[in-house]
Design an enzyme around this catalytic site. Structure first.
Site, PDB file in Angstrom:
ATOM      1  N   GLY A  39      35.341  26.888  50.174  1.00  0.00           N
ATOM      2  CA  GLY A  39      33.888  27.004  50.326  1.00  0.00           C
ATOM      3  C   GLY A  39      33.228  27.441  49.037  1.00  0.00           C
TER       4      GLY A  39
ATOM      5  CD  GLU B  18      39.396  38.381  44.450  1.00  0.00           C
ATOM      6  OE1 GLU B  18      39.933  39.131  45.260  1.00  0.00           O
ATOM      7  OE2 GLU B  18      40.009  37.800  43.537  1.00  0.00           O
TER       8      GLU B  18
END
Ligand SMILES: Cc1cc2nc3c(=O)[nH]c(=O)nc-3n(C[C@H](O)[C@H](O)[C@H](O)COP(=O)(O)OP(=O)(O)OC[C@H]3O[C@@H](n4cnc5c(N)ncnc54)[C@H](O)[C@@H]3O)c2cc1C
Ligand code: SF4
Lengths: 737, 330
Positions: free
Chosen positions: A492, A690
């Protein structure tokens, strides 16, 4: 993915592509400018029209459906499973359980022997929600009804499922590839004793869940002697490897594909039970079988970020220079497998301190096994350390940015290695400028808007920027198009699009002529979409393959009908590098409003500025950073798994009880980046999936302190905590005009 | 999930008759609560009688000025109704504070009143729960109960009623219209929900098989200046940790009329009559508001983890009444 339309005329700027049909010319590595240019997702149209098929949706003839039954006790043994009445129910094909399920090879695991994979192998129940049976039927409804009717009896044993910092079972885990050794530099006690300013506080973070939108799903079938699976995961090759080992199959006879994956955040990084169960069932029944986890099952079978309790001690001279940084992080794992959250990572690279000490302790509980979750270690660790730094700034009477800037290290504080690049100060400068930090009144409780107290806060962020070996192949077609094959995963993030841009530049071809095929284990080894290492690792392999292809093309006059293919494997290149302290950095800023009479905390705006190396696709990069920051907001204010002491189960195992931020919680979030040249990875890419979450919870907690004058050291900053901690303002916080 | 039958009723007597054909039949409104509970196995009806085709989807003003709201009016339509917005703004605000746009488009007035508690143990069939399985125990008492009741609970159940709409209806003296095999009847909302006692599974005073046909709000001028405020764990799409519906009529600094009801504090929407009595005829000051809240909350018996609700409700009372007073002064 959509096949890029082949251009009708050869683009003049692309020597190789133009040469494809007639004469080949070398040097396909020059840049055509795709990298750095915003590009919408190649498969975006398929996704928004519903045409993209996920593992739970791919149609198969003769498909049977498996429904998983999980344990209701937290510890004990299965006494009996009454399969007979269920087998007599309409459409039921089989009931698999520990007495009849195919045997699995023990000791298999991507990161060392992982007993969480040994499902339906024995009668032991290690936690609530452990797989005890799979009911397979002709239809999903029949499987579900039968699974709900299956009677399983247990011999329950007393359990111990609740984490707390003082648990007597705490131990120091053995260092390994995934467990950092404790570090000791200098004499922490002596430096603390000599410090003018000291902070000594404990911070806690709760258990948090990945909660990917797409539930874990797999279809498995045998096809011409090969096991084929369509699975929702972050790395099809590694999953196929483990699948082969677990079922004692030749690696070449297993194929796993994962074309579209609807979010993962680490929960799909390793092989998960749904796929194992689908393979067991297809092996027994010899027809395709699909297994999809329910949301409730996801709360016990696909990992979580474990809770942490962290004590941070900081000591500094009156000018803010750090003498001591001591970070002790406690966490838990299951009795099945040792996963250790590495919360001290942040403190090991962030600040120069004369003495630096890190400790990690873990206790094994009768709970599901935790796992990597977006910025593992970095996210909870940064909450503790960056909150403590704010407390130190307050005590030292310093600006929080100035305090951090004063303690910039020259080299890795623990490793001693040079940084491949470190542009944290640039992030502070740009962030402070855009956020308007310089005008900030440092006093708490100084600003108010009606019933809302206002405050701002900031925190530093970091995340490791690694590269792992990968392979890729590129085929130059006779039509002038290129096909890249790499077992990358697009969970995604926009990876497919980014890799197309990278390949286009490496080939010197326009992106329309480059077709990137991903997520097929047959393409060979490639690192998973994880650790913020995917794009960097895959880009290197693609760039090498493009160079090799260029050399091959230089030798031919004409491309044959089957095309010309070149392969690359970066194993030696990756391991041949000098070790470096290689990280992405960032600065997080938040403004919050707090109503201490109701306990409500609302984030008004957030800004994150990052040093993340080369940005391949500004559009999807921004989405990743904003998504990470949103998840950080959710971590700060909402997310919390609540374990029920009596049952050992989770008291809020659904998305009505486990709150993630809703749209209305997410205000203006801006993300940007500074120049961050770094060629430690030749592509200059550091990875940014992240770092967006790192430091956000601290920035928000620091802003809540600035608004209210009250420190919140326990996440999430719930309204009951704010309400009972905060000194209520007059009129119950009524709006006064 | 069990296989079930589905029937659509077109008039009220037919709906009641259809339900009577099967002892395990249930009415189906928007299905936003019932269907979820069927999926998790908490409810397992044999037959669903869909009431959305009934001619109960109107909001009308009666001759005496009362507002008559049909049972199948959707939450969205209720919130948007001009009469509701003008005469009972707190009701509009309460409905809009609940669920999400999609859910409100489906959810009905009748279904909202009968929605079940959000206690996590109630929704998890692997757990004991007196409300779901009478006599099995109440794990919430010693377990997770940070959003459970502080008022009028029993050791058999400490769950709250989760409705926002119901709180506003309680403040405005709503009367529930029902229909049984014996014909139509009425039930004031104040008597609609039963005390918890030792029968937490019996939540309301509806006769068996009764259909809710509507809700009537008597004319109440005070309601025109009313508000609803909901405090929850995120900005939207969460049930209340505490909520308040308030209406206030102040003249020359004196409270002439006041309506107060709280949500998320008890097994039913909580009408704060003690506080209303303490306020009526007295000064409209923050001290008086706080004293009235304290009078109401004196009976509160918080558990280990929900004590915050006492100051929360108290603060909401003071804040809300202060705001309404200031509004009246302008
Ligand atoms: C995710 C989510 C979030 C939500 N958040 C909120 C919130 O914040 N605040 C809030 O107040 N609510 C909230 N709701 C609850 C929602 O408002 C209720 O689900 C809804 O009002 C129920 O209406 P319904 O018509 O769908 O009822 P149904 O689900 O159809 O029925 C509920 C019950 O009422 C019975 N019933 C229905 N109609 C009649 C009738 N006419 N006569 C007799 N019995 C009848 C049914 O048999 C069933 O027992 C939320 C729901 C969900 C799913
Ligand atoms: S509080 Fe009520 S609903 Fe919740 S577990 Fe106890 S009995 Fe069940």
């Amino acid at each position: 993915m959509t096949a890029p339309t082949a251009p009708s005329v050869s683009a003049p700027s692309t020597a190789v592509a133009a040469a494809g049909t007639t004469t080949a010319s070398p040097a396909p590595t020059r840049t055509s400018g795709a990298v750095g240019t915003p590009h919408t997702r190649l498969e975006g149209r398929l996704k928004v029209t519903g045409a993209a098929r996920y593992a739970g949706e791919v149609p198969f003839a003769e498909l049977a459906h498996g429904w998983l039954v999980t344990s209701t006790v937290a510890r004990g043994r299965i006494r009996s499973i009454e399969a007979e009445p269920v087998l007599a129910m309409p459409g039921v094909l089989t009931v698999l359980h520990h007495e009849n399920a195919p045997r699995l090879t023990p000791g298999v695991g991507m990161m060392g022997p992982d007993a969480t994979l040994q499902v339906l192998q024995d009668d032991r129940v290690p936690h609530v929600g452990w797989p005890v049976a799979l009911v397979v039927a002709e239809t999903l409804e029949q499987a579900r009804e039968a699974a709900e009717a299956l009677v399983v009896a247990y011999d329950a044993e007393p359990h111990d499922a609740v984490f707390h910092a003082g648990h007597p079972g705490m131990y120091t885990p053995e260092p390994s590839r995934y467990v950092l050794p404790d570090s000791d530099k200098g004499d922490v006690e002596a430096e603390l004793g000599a410090s003018a300013v000291v902070v000594d506080e404990e911070y806690t973070t709760p258990q948090e869940y990945h909660s990917a939108m797409e539930p874990h799903a797999a279809v498995a079938r045998w096809e011409n002697g090969r096991l084929e699976a369509i699975d929702s995961n972050q790395g099809s090759h590694a999953v196929a490897q483990d699948l082969a080992k677990l079922f004692s199959l030749d690696a070449a006879s297993v194929r796993v594909r994962s074309e579209h994956v609807g979010g993962a955040f680490g929960s799909k990084g390793t092989i998960r039970p749904h796929l194992l169960l689908a393979v067991m069932a297809t092996t027994v029944l010899d027809r395709p079988v699909r297994v999809v986890l329910t949301r409730r099952q996801m709360f016990s079978l696909v990992g979580s970020r474990p809770a942490t309790a962290q004590r941070v001690r900081l000591g500094a001279d009156s000018d803010g220079r750090l003498r001591a940084l001591d970070h002790e992080a406690r966490t838990f794992s299951s009795t099945v497998h040792e996963y250790v959250e590495q919360s001290t990572r942040h403190s090991r690279i962030m600040y120069a301190a004369d003495a630096l000490r890190t400790r990690t302790k873990v206790v094994r509980l009768d709970v599901p096994t935790p796992a990597f979750m977006r910025a593992p270690g970095w996210a909870p660790g940064s909450f503790a350390v960056e909150s403590a730094m704010d407390e130190l700034a307050e005590k030292a009477g310093m600006d929080p940015i100035a305090l951090r800037s004063r303690n910039e290290p020259e080299a890795g504080p623990v490793s001693g290695l040079p940084f491949s690049s470190r542009n944290l100060i640039a992030c502070f400068d740009e962030g402070a400028r855009r956020f308007g930090w310089t005008d900030r009144d440092p006093r708490p409780r100084a600003r108010r808007d009606g019933r809302w107290l206002l405050g701002t806060g900031m925190a530093a962020a970091a995340h490791s920027a690694g590269t792992a070996p990968s392979t890729a192949s590129i085929t130059a077609g006779a039509d002038g198009a290129f096909t890249v094959r790499i077992a990358a995963a697009d969970i995604g993030t926009g990876a497919r699009t980014a890799l197309t841009q990278i390949a286009a530049d490496a080939l010197g071809a326009p992106p329309e002529r480059v077709r990137v095929k991903i997520a097929d284990s047959d393409f060979g080894p490639a690192f998973l979409a994880g650790g913020s290492m995917g794009t960097a690792s895959w880009a290197w392999a693609i760039t090498e393959a493009a160079a090799a292809l260029g050399e091959k093309l230089a030798l031919v006059d004409q491309i044959p009908a089957e095309g010309i293919t070149a392969r690359a494997d970066t194993s030696e290149l990756v391991s041949g590098r000098q070790p470096r302290e290689s990280n992405a950095f960032g600065a997080q800023f938040a403004e919050v409003s707090v109503d201490v009479a109701s306990g409500e905390v609302r984030v008004r705006r957030m800004l994150g500025i990052f040093a993340v190396g080369r940005v391949v696709n500004p559009l999807t990069a921004r989405s990743q950073l904003v998504g990470g920051m949103t998840m950080g907001l959710s971590m700060a204010l909402h997310e919390e798994g609540i374990r029920d002491t009596a049952s050992g189960g989770l008291a809020n195992a659904d998305l009505a009880g486990y709150h993630v931020a809703a749209n209305a919680d997410v205000p203006v979030i801006e993300a940007g980046w500074v120049d961050d040249p770094d060629t430690y990875n030749p592509s200059g890419i550091k990875g940014l999936g992240e770092i967006g979450i790192v430091g956000v919870a601290a920035a928000i907690a620091n802003a809540v302190w600035h608004a209210t004058g009250v420190r919140h050291r326990d996440l999430p900053i719930r309204l009951d905590r704010v309400l009972t901690a905060g000194t209520a303002i007059e009129n119950g916080g009524a709006v006064t005009h | 999930m069990r296989e079930f039958g589905y029937k659509r009723a077109t008039d009220v007597p037919e709906a009641v008759a259809l339900l009577a054909t099967d002892p395990e039949a249930r009415f189906l409104g928007g299905g936003t609560n019932l269907v979820d509970l069927m999926k998790t196995g908490v409810e397992s009806p044999a037959l669903l009688v869909d009431v959305r085709g009934l001619p109960l989807d109107r909001i009308e003003v009666a001759d005496d000025g009362a507002l008559k709201i049909g049972a199948t009016v959707t939450n969205s339509d209720l919130a948007a109704d001009p009469e509701v917005r003008r005469r009972y703004p707190a009701l509009t605000e309460a409905v809009l504070a609940g669920a999400s746009g999609q859910l409100r488009n489906m959810a009905t007035v009748g279904g909202n009143l009968l929605q079940r508690t959000r206690c996590g143990y109630f929704g998890d069939t692997a757990q004991p729960c007196n409300k779901r399985v009478p006599g099995s125990g109440c794990p919430a008492l010693a377990g997770e109960h940070h959003n459970h009741a502080i008022l009028d609970w029993s050791e058999h159940c400490v769950a709250t009623h989760p409705s926002d709409m119901g709180v506003a209806l309680a403040a405005f003296d709503a009367v529930v219209s029902i229909h049984t095999a014996d014909g139509p009847a009425e039930l004031p909302l104040s008597e609609f929900y039963l005390p918890v006692g030792d029968t937490p599974h019996r939540e309301n005073a509806l006769p068996p098989g009764a259909l809710i046909t509507g809700v009537t709000l008597p004319a109440a001028p005070v309601a025109a200046r009313s508000r609803y405020r909901k405090v929850r764990e995120r900005a939207s799409f969460a049930f209340a940790n505490g909520s308040i519906a308030a209406a206030l009529d102040v003249e020359d600094g004196t409270v002439r009329d006041v309506r107060l009801a709280f949500g998320a504090v008890a097994s039913r929407p909580w009408r704060a009559r003690k506080a209303e009595r303490a306020l009526t005829g007295g000064p409209a000051t923050a001290e008086a508001f706080a004293a009235a809240a304290d009078a109401e909350l004196a009976a509160a018996e918080p558990l280990a983890h929900n004590g915050y609700k006492v100051p929360l409700i108290r603060n909401l009372v003071v804040a809300m009444l202060t705001e309404l007073t200031q509004e009246a002064a302008r």
